[in-house]
Design a protein around this motif. Structure first.
Motif, short mmCIF file in Angstrom:
data_model
loop_
_atom_site.label_atom_id
_atom_site.label_comp_id
_atom_site.label_asym_id
_atom_site.label_seq_id
_atom_site.Cartn_x
_atom_site.Cartn_y
_atom_site.Cartn_z
N PHE A 1 118.13 -38.27 -3.90
CA PHE A 1 118.67 -36.93 -3.69
C PHE A 1 118.49 -36.04 -4.92
CE2 PHE A 1 122.23 -33.90 -3.58
CZ PHE A 1 121.92 -33.26 -2.39
N LYS A 2 118.85 -36.51 -6.10
CA LYS A 2 118.76 -35.70 -7.32
C LYS A 2 117.31 -35.41 -7.68
CE LYS A 2 123.10 -37.09 -9.39
NZ LYS A 2 123.75 -37.73 -10.52
N VAL A 3 116.46 -36.41 -7.54
CA VAL A 3 115.04 -36.22 -7.85
C VAL A 3 114.42 -35.21 -6.89
CG1 VAL A 3 112.81 -37.39 -8.01
CG2 VAL A 3 114.87 -38.55 -8.78
N ARG A 4 114.77 -35.32 -5.60
CA ARG A 4 114.25 -34.36 -4.62
C ARG A 4 114.71 -32.95 -4.90
NH1 ARG A 4 116.38 -36.15 0.56
NH2 ARG A 4 115.64 -34.12 1.21
N ASN A 5 115.95 -32.79 -5.31
CA ASN A 5 116.45 -31.45 -5.64
C ASN A 5 115.71 -30.86 -6.84
OD1 ASN A 5 118.27 -31.06 -3.59
ND2 ASN A 5 119.98 -31.90 -4.73
N ILE A 6 115.47 -31.69 -7.86
CA ILE A 6 114.73 -31.21 -9.03
C ILE A 6 113.31 -30.83 -8.64
CG2 ILE A 6 113.77 -31.95 -11.24
CD1 ILE A 6 116.34 -33.65 -11.58
N LEU A 7 112.66 -31.65 -7.81
CA LEU A 7 111.30 -31.33 -7.36
C LEU A 7 111.27 -30.05 -6.52
CD1 LEU A 7 110.03 -34.90 -6.50
CD2 LEU A 7 109.22 -33.44 -8.35
N ASN A 8 112.30 -29.85 -5.69
CA ASN A 8 112.37 -28.61 -4.91
C ASN A 8 112.54 -27.39 -5.80
OD1 ASN A 8 111.93 -29.04 -2.16
ND2 ASN A 8 113.98 -29.86 -1.88
N ILE B 1 96.04 -21.52 -9.22
CA ILE B 1 96.22 -22.83 -9.83
C ILE B 1 97.70 -23.17 -9.96
CG2 ILE B 1 95.88 -24.15 -11.96
CD1 ILE B 1 93.16 -22.67 -12.21
N VAL B 2 98.52 -22.19 -10.37
CA VAL B 2 99.95 -22.43 -10.50
C VAL B 2 100.58 -22.73 -9.14
CG1 VAL B 2 102.16 -21.33 -11.11
CG2 VAL B 2 100.18 -21.06 -12.59
N ILE B 3 100.17 -22.03 -8.11
CA ILE B 3 100.69 -22.29 -6.75
C ILE B 3 100.27 -23.69 -6.28
CG2 ILE B 3 100.53 -21.59 -4.33
CD1 ILE B 3 100.30 -18.68 -5.37
N LEU B 4 99.05 -24.08 -6.54
CA LEU B 4 98.59 -25.41 -6.13
C LEU B 4 99.34 -26.51 -6.87
CD1 LEU B 4 94.74 -24.82 -5.83
CD2 LEU B 4 96.38 -25.22 -3.98
N ILE B 5 99.61 -26.31 -8.14
CA ILE B 5 100.38 -27.30 -8.90
C ILE B 5 101.81 -27.41 -8.36
CG2 ILE B 5 101.39 -27.79 -11.17
CD1 ILE B 5 98.78 -26.67 -12.38
N SER B 6 102.39 -26.28 -7.99
CA SER B 6 103.74 -26.33 -7.43
C SER B 6 103.74 -26.99 -6.05
CB SER B 6 104.36 -24.93 -7.35
OG SER B 6 103.68 -24.13 -6.42
N MET B 7 102.65 -26.89 -5.32
CA MET B 7 102.55 -27.58 -4.03
C MET B 7 102.52 -29.09 -4.21
SD MET B 7 99.97 -25.11 -1.90
CE MET B 7 99.79 -26.28 -0.59
N VAL B 8 102.00 -29.57 -5.32
CA VAL B 8 102.01 -31.01 -5.60
C VAL B 8 103.46 -31.50 -5.70
CG1 VAL B 8 101.42 -32.76 -7.33
CG2 VAL B 8 99.75 -31.01 -6.69
N PHE B 9 104.34 -30.71 -6.33
CA PHE B 9 105.76 -31.08 -6.40
C PHE B 9 106.37 -31.16 -5.01
CE2 PHE B 9 105.46 -29.02 -10.72
CZ PHE B 9 105.59 -30.21 -11.42
N LYS B 10 106.00 -30.25 -4.13
CA LYS B 10 106.53 -30.28 -2.77
C LYS B 10 106.01 -31.48 -1.99
CE LYS B 10 109.04 -28.64 0.47
NZ LYS B 10 110.48 -28.67 0.33
N ILE B 11 104.78 -31.85 -2.19
CA ILE B 11 104.22 -33.02 -1.51
C ILE B 11 104.92 -34.29 -1.98
CG2 ILE B 11 102.13 -34.44 -1.30
CD1 ILE B 11 100.55 -31.77 -1.37
N ILE B 12 105.20 -34.38 -3.27
CA ILE B 12 105.93 -35.54 -3.80
C ILE B 12 107.33 -35.59 -3.20
CG2 ILE B 12 106.91 -36.57 -5.89
CD1 ILE B 12 104.50 -35.40 -7.40
N GLU B 13 108.00 -34.43 -3.12
CA GLU B 13 109.35 -34.38 -2.55
C GLU B 13 109.33 -34.79 -1.09
OE1 GLU B 13 112.56 -32.87 -0.24
OE2 GLU B 13 110.62 -31.87 -0.26
N SER B 14 108.36 -34.34 -0.34
CA SER B 14 108.26 -34.71 1.08
C SER B 14 108.00 -36.20 1.23
CB SER B 14 107.13 -33.92 1.75
OG SER B 14 107.41 -32.55 1.70
N THR B 15 107.19 -36.77 0.37
CA THR B 15 106.93 -38.21 0.42
C THR B 15 108.20 -39.00 0.15
OG1 THR B 15 104.67 -37.79 -0.37
CG2 THR B 15 105.49 -40.05 -0.53
#
Length: 81
Positions: A31-38, A62-76
């Motif tokens: 939960f905490k890790v997902r909130n930080i990633l969000n 590039i900045v938007i694509l890097i932030s999308m990586v955080f969202k993909i990790i959170e979804s996983t």
């Protein structure tokens, strides 16, 4: 005619719904890790859009694509739960 909408599921003859497992869910260990990633995703997306429109489009993309990586990790992590 009884119009009481507050029927107790224990006293009615209807079976309990199998979809109501809210009390059976275990606490989310990520939960905490997902909130930080969000938060990182949202901040990165906003900053990326601002850079995209007001500065350099390539850097903003590039900045938007890097932030999308955080969202993909959170979804996983949400699926692993």
């Amino acid at each position: 005619m009884n119009t009481n909408n507050n029927l107790d599921p224990e006293t009615t003859n209807r079976p309990r719904s199998y979809r109501s497992h809210k009390e059976d869910r275990s606490p989310d260990r990520f939960f905490k890790v997902r909130n930080i990633l969000n938060i990182l995703f949202m901040l990165g997306a906003v900053v990326g859009v601002l850079i995209y429109f007001y500065a350099n489009r390539t850097v903003g993309t590039i900045v938007i694509l890097i932030s999308m990586v955080f969202k993909i990790i959170e979804s996983t992590l949400r699926f692993i739960r």
